[in-house]
Every structure is written in C-alpha cells, then in structure tokens.
Design a protein around this motif. Structure first.
Motif, mmCIF file in Angstrom:
data_model
loop_
_atom_site.group_PDB
_atom_site.id
_atom_site.type_symbol
_atom_site.label_atom_id
_atom_site.label_comp_id
_atom_site.label_asym_id
_atom_site.label_seq_id
_atom_site.Cartn_x
_atom_site.Cartn_y
_atom_site.Cartn_z
ATOM 1 N N GLN A 180 41.285 44.470 36.017
ATOM 2 C CA GLN A 180 40.083 44.562 35.624
ATOM 3 C C GLN A 180 39.122 43.644 35.143
ATOM 4 O O GLN A 180 38.031 43.404 35.465
ATOM 5 N N HIS A 181 39.596 42.998 34.120
ATOM 6 C CA HIS A 181 38.652 42.032 33.259
ATOM 7 C C HIS A 181 38.697 40.845 34.251
ATOM 8 O O HIS A 181 37.599 40.120 34.307
ATOM 9 N N VAL A 182 39.551 40.290 35.006
ATOM 10 C CA VAL A 182 39.576 39.304 35.896
ATOM 11 C C VAL A 182 38.769 39.641 37.036
ATOM 12 O O VAL A 182 37.612 38.882 37.337
ATOM 13 N N LEU A 183 38.749 40.817 37.553
ATOM 14 C CA LEU A 183 37.577 41.041 38.645
ATOM 15 C C LEU A 183 36.235 41.211 38.124
ATOM 16 O O LEU A 183 35.513 40.842 38.846
ATOM 17 N N GLU A 184 36.073 41.468 36.664
ATOM 18 C CA GLU A 184 34.626 41.512 36.156
ATOM 19 C C GLU A 184 34.228 40.115 35.853
ATOM 20 O O GLU A 184 32.931 39.718 36.002
ATOM 21 N N PHE A 185 34.762 39.304 35.236
ATOM 22 C CA PHE A 185 34.466 38.165 34.900
ATOM 23 C C PHE A 185 35.004 36.746 35.546
ATOM 24 O O PHE A 185 34.734 35.644 34.901
ATOM 25 N N GLY A 186 36.057 37.150 36.253
ATOM 26 C CA GLY A 186 36.521 35.737 37.128
ATOM 27 C C GLY A 186 35.626 35.379 38.224
ATOM 28 O O GLY A 186 34.543 35.840 38.509
ATOM 29 N N ARG A 187 35.846 34.093 38.771
ATOM 30 C CA ARG A 187 35.336 33.497 39.641
ATOM 31 C C ARG A 187 35.245 34.249 40.957
ATOM 32 O O ARG A 187 35.924 34.927 41.169
#
Length: 387
Positions: free
Chosen positions: A43-50
């Motif tokens: 979820q963190h990658v989906l929200e703050f990832g490129r």
C-alpha cells in the motif's frame, strides 16, 4: 525499522527507501498483498511510488484476471486493491484493473471485501470508467438486488451513474419490482427508486403494484414499499385506500401484524379528518352503545366528520373514499360484542391498538398547533354530493 507495540507492528517508513520496498514486493506481489505485514508495504509503494513502479505492480496483479479478484476477496488484499483504485490512476491502469474485476464481478458483489472494492471504484473513478460496473449490474440485476451486499452496491450504482447508464439500470430493476418488493434485500432497492421520484420509474412501479397493495401490505418486507408509496407518491394514496376498503375482511387487516402499520401510515399521510377520527375512536373505547344511542352517535359522528374534510382541489384522498374509510373503522365498534366496549385492545386487537394511538397522537399535535378548521360553502356542497 519496525517495532512491536503490544500486538501491533509499527513501521518507521522514513527509514525505508521506496525503491527498496518496491524491490522487496515486486517479485511475488500477489502473495505479498495477502500477508498481514507485507500488504502495508504494498500500500505504501502504491501511494508514494513512481508511476512506472505502480504500473509494474498493476501488471503483476492483472497478469491473470483471477489474481486481482483473489486479492480483492481477502481481508488484507482488499486494502491493497482499494489503495490502488483510490490513488492517481492512468487510463492504462484503469483498463487493466476494470478488465480483471469484471471477470469475477458476481463473486465480488456477494463478498463483503470484494463489494468494497467495487464501491471504491464508483466513488473514485468517473462515470465513463465505471461503465463496466453499470453494464454488469444491469445484466445481473436480479441476482445483485437480492443479495445482502449486492443491494447496497446497486443503490450506489444508481447514485453515481447518470444519463443513459442510470436509465437502463433503473428500467431493468423496475421489471422485477413486484418480486423485489417482497424480498428481504430487494425491497430496499425498490424503496430507493421510489424516493428518487423518477416519473417513468414511478409509472412502471405503480402499474405493477395496482391491485396488489393489500397483498404487499400483509408481508414482512413489502410493507415498507407500500409505506414509501403512501409517503412519496401522492397519486397512489387514493388507490391504496380504495383497495383496502374493497376487501371483505377489513377488520382482519387492522389486526394483521403488518397491514395495521399501512393503515396507520394511510391515516398519517392522507391528512383527512384527523381530529375527528381521534374523537370517534376515543368515544368507541369508552362504552358499547345501545341501538338508539348508536344511531344518534353515528349521525352525530357523520356530521362532525364532514366539518373537517379537506377542501376541493387538494391532493388528498377524495371525499367519498374518506367517508367510507372512516365509516368502516367506526363501524367495527358496532359489530363487536358488548363485553369488548371499554378497552380499545378488545375492539381492535393487539396490532390495531396502534391505529388508535396514531390518531390520538395526530389529534394532540393538531390541538397543540392551535389550528382551527372552519366550515366553508365548498365543503358543504361536496358533502351533499357524497350523500
């Protein structure tokens, strides 16, 4: 990077680089979304990832359509899918996700977690992007409407759709309105459509309900639909009262555990001779009159009744119907045995006692407001025509 506080694992995201987290989860992202801890990282990658990282995760999840459906049905995976939907999406991502969700539409509808995924699409995406949901809901209308979670989704579909999509969906629901009205979940969607005040939908519903209001009023779930008709569809009030008066077992309806509430609702929304009806019912509970007294009281009640009838041109129930309706309720008192005179419970039964309370409540409100109903030549003229 992570510490336990009680039974909760708290992660300090500032100590972890996004690229590191992405490389950790991308290998088997489907499995990671189902893990209680790793799903938070996804979820963190989906929200703050490129954007390119998000697109790679989407492609992994949608490589096989059943993978995204599987994740949506899981209590942890559904959070990842909802995060994917709620964050900024490109048209390519939306196309991949919508195609995969469509393959397991009914499974998602009938599952608590999967249903939340579809509702997140409705709230976050545009009407055009959600077209696949509207089309599927229309195609499987009856199955969705009769499901515990599906009826909620169907209401949200009507709420968020517009134009032709909404029109097709409402039209399809109206085809099954009579059967849905009697269903424990389907009745909610029929009530929702009635509250919309859509003219074409109202016409279709009333066409199916005409002649069946008494039948619907004696069932646990459809009673709510009839009450909504009385509340929101003014044109049906006279029809419903007529059908009630036409049955030979009217007294049984007052004692029916469900129909008695419809009678109370009719008394409330027709707004006809409220104060006088309360007075008549109160008098009927005091004593059982002799034949001579009955005739005198009946004449007196009739004269008093017409003093309070609504004026011509109003949207209330026609005067002739009001006359019969009040007379039928009043005559129940005369048809009972003498021993049932003093207590309204014996006159109307366990369910019918609510009718007495409803009219007394309305009479109290009418008195407290200080409203005065005056005679008029128009009312007197209509009374003569009724005679």
């Amino acid at each position: 990077m992570a510490k336990y506080y009680g039974n909760c694992l708290v992660v300090d995201w500032t100590l972890i680089d996004i690229d590191t987290m992405f490389n950790e989860v991308i290998g088997d992202v489907v499995k990671q979304t189902l893990d209680p801890f790793m799903s938070n990282i996804v979820q963190h990658v989906l929200e703050f990832g490129r954007d390119d990282q998000r697109l790679k995760i989407v492609r992994k999840l949608t490589q096989h359509p059943d993978q995204l459906v599987e994740a949506s049905l899981d209590s942890y995976g559904t959070k990842c899918v909802q995060k994917l939907i709620s964050t900024h999406n490109s048209k390519k991502e939306i196309a991949l996700v919508s195609y995969s969700l469509l393959s397991g539409f009914l499974y998602l509808v009938m599952d608590l977690d999967g249903n939340q995924v579809l509702q997140r699409c409705l709230s976050c995406w545009s009407v055009e992007d959600n077209e696949f949901i509207y089309d599927a809901a229309t195609r499987f209308c009856y199955a969705v409407a009769t499901d515990e979670h599906g009826c909620c989704l169907l209401q949200r579909c009507i709420e968020f759709s517009n134009g032709n999509s909404q029109q097709k969906l409402v039209k399809e629901i109206c085809k099954y309105a009579f059967h849905l009205a009697q269903h424990e979940y389907g009745n909610h969607i029929v009530q929702y459509i009635i509250q919309m005040q859509n003219p074409s939908a109202i016409a279709e519903l009333t066409a199916q309900f005409n002649g069946k209001y008494v039948q619907l009023s004696m069932q646990k779930f459809s009673i709510h639909v009839v009450e909504k008709c009385l509340e929101h569809i003014v044109e049906t009030r006279a029809r419903i009262v007529q059908e009630f008066l036409a049955v030979p077992y009217f007294e049984n309806l007052l004692q029916d555990p469900y129909a008695n509430y419809v009678v109370q609702c009719a008394l409330k929304f027709t707004e006809c001779s409220v104060s006088d009806r309360a007075q008549i019912l109160e008098q009927s509970s005091e004593s059982y009159p002799t034949d001579n007294v009955k005739r005198e009281r009946e004449e007196k009640d009739t004269k008093q009744l017409y003093r309070f009838l609504p004026q011509s041109g109003s949207s209330h129930v026609p005067l002739a119907i009001i006359k019969v309706f009040d007379a039928r309720i009043s005559n129940l008192r005369d048809n009972r045995e003498q021993k049932a005179s003093k207590d309204a419970h014996f006159i109307f039964g366990d369910s019918g006692i609510g009718i007495l309370r409803e009219t007394r409540h309305n009479y109290k409100s009418w008195s407290e407001d200080g409203k005065v109903l005056k005679k008029s030549c128009d009312i007197q003229e209509e009374v003569r025509e009724c005679h």
